[in-house]
Design an enzyme around this catalytic site. Sequence first.
Site, PDB file in Angstrom:
ATOM      1  N   GLY A  51       0.867  -1.173   0.000  1.00 15.34           N
ATOM      2  CA  GLY A  51       0.000   0.000   0.000  1.00 15.34           C
ATOM      3  C   GLY A  51       0.897   1.214   0.000  1.00 15.34           C
ATOM      4  O   GLY A  51       1.782   1.329  -0.833  1.00 15.34           O
ATOM      5  N   GLU A  52       0.707   2.066   0.981  1.00 14.74           N
ATOM      6  CA  GLU A  52       1.543   3.262   1.105  1.00 14.74           C
ATOM      7  C   GLU A  52       2.093   3.256   2.532  1.00 14.74           C
ATOM      8  O   GLU A  52       1.349   3.455   3.492  1.00 14.74           O
ATOM      9  CB  GLU A  52       0.690   4.497   0.798  1.00 14.74           C
ATOM     10  CG  GLU A  52       1.371   5.818   0.997  1.00 14.74           C
ATOM     11  CD  GLU A  52       2.744   5.896   0.345  1.00 14.74           C
ATOM     12  OE1 GLU A  52       2.882   5.616  -0.858  1.00 14.74           O
ATOM     13  OE2 GLU A  52       3.701   6.247   1.067  1.00 14.74           O
ATOM     14  N   SER A  53       3.414   3.016   2.624  1.00 14.32           N
ATOM     15  CA  SER A  53       4.008   2.803   3.954  1.00 14.32           C
ATOM     16  C   SER A  53       3.833   3.993   4.877  1.00 14.32           C
ATOM     17  O   SER A  53       3.615   3.824   6.084  1.00 14.32           O
ATOM     18  CB  SER A  53       5.494   2.459   3.800  1.00 14.32           C
ATOM     19  OG  SER A  53       6.163   3.471   3.071  1.00 14.32           O
ATOM     20  N   CYS A  83       6.111  -5.369   0.006  1.00 14.35           N
ATOM     21  CA  CYS A  83       6.250  -4.017  -0.541  1.00 14.35           C
ATOM     22  C   CYS A  83       6.209  -2.962   0.574  1.00 14.35           C
ATOM     23  O   CYS A  83       7.179  -2.831   1.309  1.00 14.35           O
ATOM     24  CB  CYS A  83       5.211  -3.797  -1.638  1.00 14.35           C
ATOM     25  SG  CYS A  83       5.704  -2.476  -2.754  1.00 14.35           S
ATOM     26  N   ARG A 112      12.761   3.289  -0.631  1.00 13.97           N
ATOM     27  CA  ARG A 112      11.389   3.378  -1.147  1.00 13.97           C
ATOM     28  C   ARG A 112      11.402   3.797  -2.617  1.00 13.97           C
ATOM     29  O   ARG A 112      12.280   4.542  -3.042  1.00 13.97           O
ATOM     30  CB  ARG A 112      10.584   4.441  -0.390  1.00 13.97           C
ATOM     31  CG  ARG A 112      10.270   4.107   1.035  1.00 13.97           C
ATOM     32  CD  ARG A 112       9.454   5.246   1.661  1.00 13.97           C
ATOM     33  NE  ARG A 112       8.139   5.355   1.089  1.00 13.97           N
ATOM     34  CZ  ARG A 112       7.532   6.510   0.812  1.00 13.97           C
ATOM     35  NH1 ARG A 112       8.116   7.653   1.035  1.00 13.97           N
ATOM     36  NH2 ARG A 112       6.318   6.515   0.299  1.00 13.97           N
ATOM     37  N   ILE A 141       5.181  -2.959  -7.737  1.00 17.80           N
ATOM     38  CA  ILE A 141       4.356  -1.761  -7.885  1.00 17.80           C
ATOM     39  C   ILE A 141       4.947  -0.654  -7.011  1.00 17.80           C
ATOM     40  O   ILE A 141       4.881  -0.732  -5.780  1.00 17.80           O
ATOM     41  CB  ILE A 141       2.893  -2.053  -7.455  1.00 17.80           C
ATOM     42  CG1 ILE A 141       2.339  -3.257  -8.229  1.00 17.80           C
ATOM     43  CG2 ILE A 141       2.019  -0.816  -7.656  1.00 17.80           C
ATOM     44  CD1 ILE A 141       1.020  -3.796  -7.711  1.00 17.80           C
ATOM     45  N   ARG A 142       5.553   0.329  -7.634  1.00 17.46           N
ATOM     46  CA  ARG A 142       6.287   1.370  -6.891  1.00 17.46           C
ATOM     47  C   ARG A 142       7.110   0.708  -5.775  1.00 17.46           C
ATOM     48  O   ARG A 142       7.047   1.088  -4.613  1.00 17.46           O
ATOM     49  CB  ARG A 142       5.342   2.440  -6.322  1.00 17.46           C
ATOM     50  CG  ARG A 142       4.798   3.394  -7.391  1.00 17.46           C
ATOM     51  CD  ARG A 142       3.861   4.440  -6.800  1.00 17.46           C
ATOM     52  NE  ARG A 142       2.773   3.813  -6.073  1.00 17.46           N
ATOM     53  CZ  ARG A 142       2.560   3.935  -4.769  1.00 17.46           C
ATOM     54  NH1 ARG A 142       3.342   4.678  -4.040  1.00 17.46           N
ATOM     55  NH2 ARG A 142       1.542   3.314  -4.205  1.00 17.46           N
ATOM     56  N   HIS A 177       4.678  -8.148  -4.801  1.00 17.25           N
ATOM     57  CA  HIS A 177       3.375  -8.661  -4.386  1.00 17.25           C
ATOM     58  C   HIS A 177       3.109  -9.984  -5.077  1.00 17.25           C
ATOM     59  O   HIS A 177       2.739  -9.994  -6.245  1.00 17.25           O
ATOM     60  CB  HIS A 177       2.256  -7.707  -4.834  1.00 17.25           C
ATOM     61  CG  HIS A 177       2.343  -6.344  -4.257  1.00 17.25           C
ATOM     62  ND1 HIS A 177       1.849  -6.022  -3.020  1.00 17.25           N
ATOM     63  CD2 HIS A 177       2.844  -5.205  -4.765  1.00 17.25           C
ATOM     64  CE1 HIS A 177       2.041  -4.741  -2.788  1.00 17.25           C
ATOM     65  NE2 HIS A 177       2.646  -4.223  -3.822  1.00 17.25           N
ATOM     66  N   GLU A 179       0.673 -11.704  -3.915  1.00 13.10           N
ATOM     67  CA  GLU A 179      -0.768 -11.822  -3.610  1.00 13.10           C
ATOM     68  C   GLU A 179      -1.661 -11.169  -4.657  1.00 13.10           C
ATOM     69  O   GLU A 179      -2.815 -11.563  -4.774  1.00 13.10           O
ATOM     70  CB  GLU A 179      -1.069 -11.251  -2.209  1.00 13.10           C
ATOM     71  CG  GLU A 179      -1.020  -9.737  -2.059  1.00 13.10           C
ATOM     72  CD  GLU A 179       0.392  -9.159  -1.941  1.00 13.10           C
ATOM     73  OE1 GLU A 179       1.378  -9.915  -2.006  1.00 13.10           O
ATOM     74  OE2 GLU A 179       0.498  -7.924  -1.795  1.00 13.10           O
TER      75      GLU A 179
HETATM   76  N1  GLN Z   1       5.857   2.982  -2.692  1.00  8.50           N
HETATM   77  C1  GLN Z   1       5.027   2.497  -1.634  1.00  8.50           C
HETATM   78  C2  GLN Z   1       5.498   2.990  -0.280  1.00  8.50           C
HETATM   79  O1  GLN Z   1       6.430   3.680  -0.158  1.00  8.50           O
HETATM   80  C3  GLN Z   1       4.965   0.983  -1.611  1.00  8.50           C
HETATM   81  C4  GLN Z   1       4.198   0.484  -2.801  1.00  8.50           C
HETATM   82  C5  GLN Z   1       3.516  -0.820  -2.609  1.00  8.50           C
HETATM   83  O2  GLN Z   1       3.293  -1.301  -1.487  1.00  8.50           O
HETATM   84  N2  GLN Z   1       3.075  -1.392  -3.705  1.00  8.50           N
HETATM   85  O3  GLN Z   1       4.872   2.654   0.678  1.00  8.50           O
END
Ligand code: GLN
Length: 200
Positions: A51-53, A83, A112, A141-142, A177, A179
């Site tokens: 997600g977004e840490s 991630c 990150r 993903i990012r 991921h 999942e």
């Molecule tokens: N770039 C996101 C972060 O810094 C991580 C991306 C992800 O979990 N797919 O949290």
Amino acid sequence: MAGKPPVIGVLALQGDVREHEQVLDALDVAHRQVRLAGDLDGLDGLIIPGGESSVIDKLSRIFDSRDAVVSAIRGGMPVLGTCAGLILLADTLVGAIDGQQTFGGLPVTVERNAFGGQVESFETVIDMPTIGGEPVAAAFIRAPIIRDAGGADVLATLPNGDVVGVRFGNCVGISFHPEVIGETRVHRWWLDAVVTPAQR
Ligand code: GLN
């Protein structure tokens, strides 16, 4: 072995909670969502989703569950972070936003957004010798990269040598991921190699 079936928590503050629940369902493993400190009671393992840490970090403080998650990890609870979950397990972070904290647990340095932005997202397959068999399906993903694996065991590397999966004791963190593309073998391995032995 007469161990009782494990119950796994999925940290459900933000991110791809549902996809982890679907993998656990596919493996027939009981699970529940964790938002508050008390939700951790009696769990045999914890998954920290992607997600977004920085958002998961902030929400863990708003929901007052941060300290309980940190103590559970320090106390040896088996954890799998994907991630953003890997980022949250890193002891040292490169590219954190102002004030961003991690739970810690992995003595590694994680950068990150190390591949760039959303357009640099990709799917691939990765050899994971500890898991064995066919290469593992992985969506980046990012995604972060583990720039210094420190004393952790390396579980996965990209063909260019970038480290994208590590284990240190009870903590497993991967940059990608499995999942989101229906890959269940990383979770299966984590359950067998980390969660079950800790139950004994
Ligand atoms: N770039 C996101 C972060 O810094 C991580 C991306 C992800 O979990 N797919 O949290």
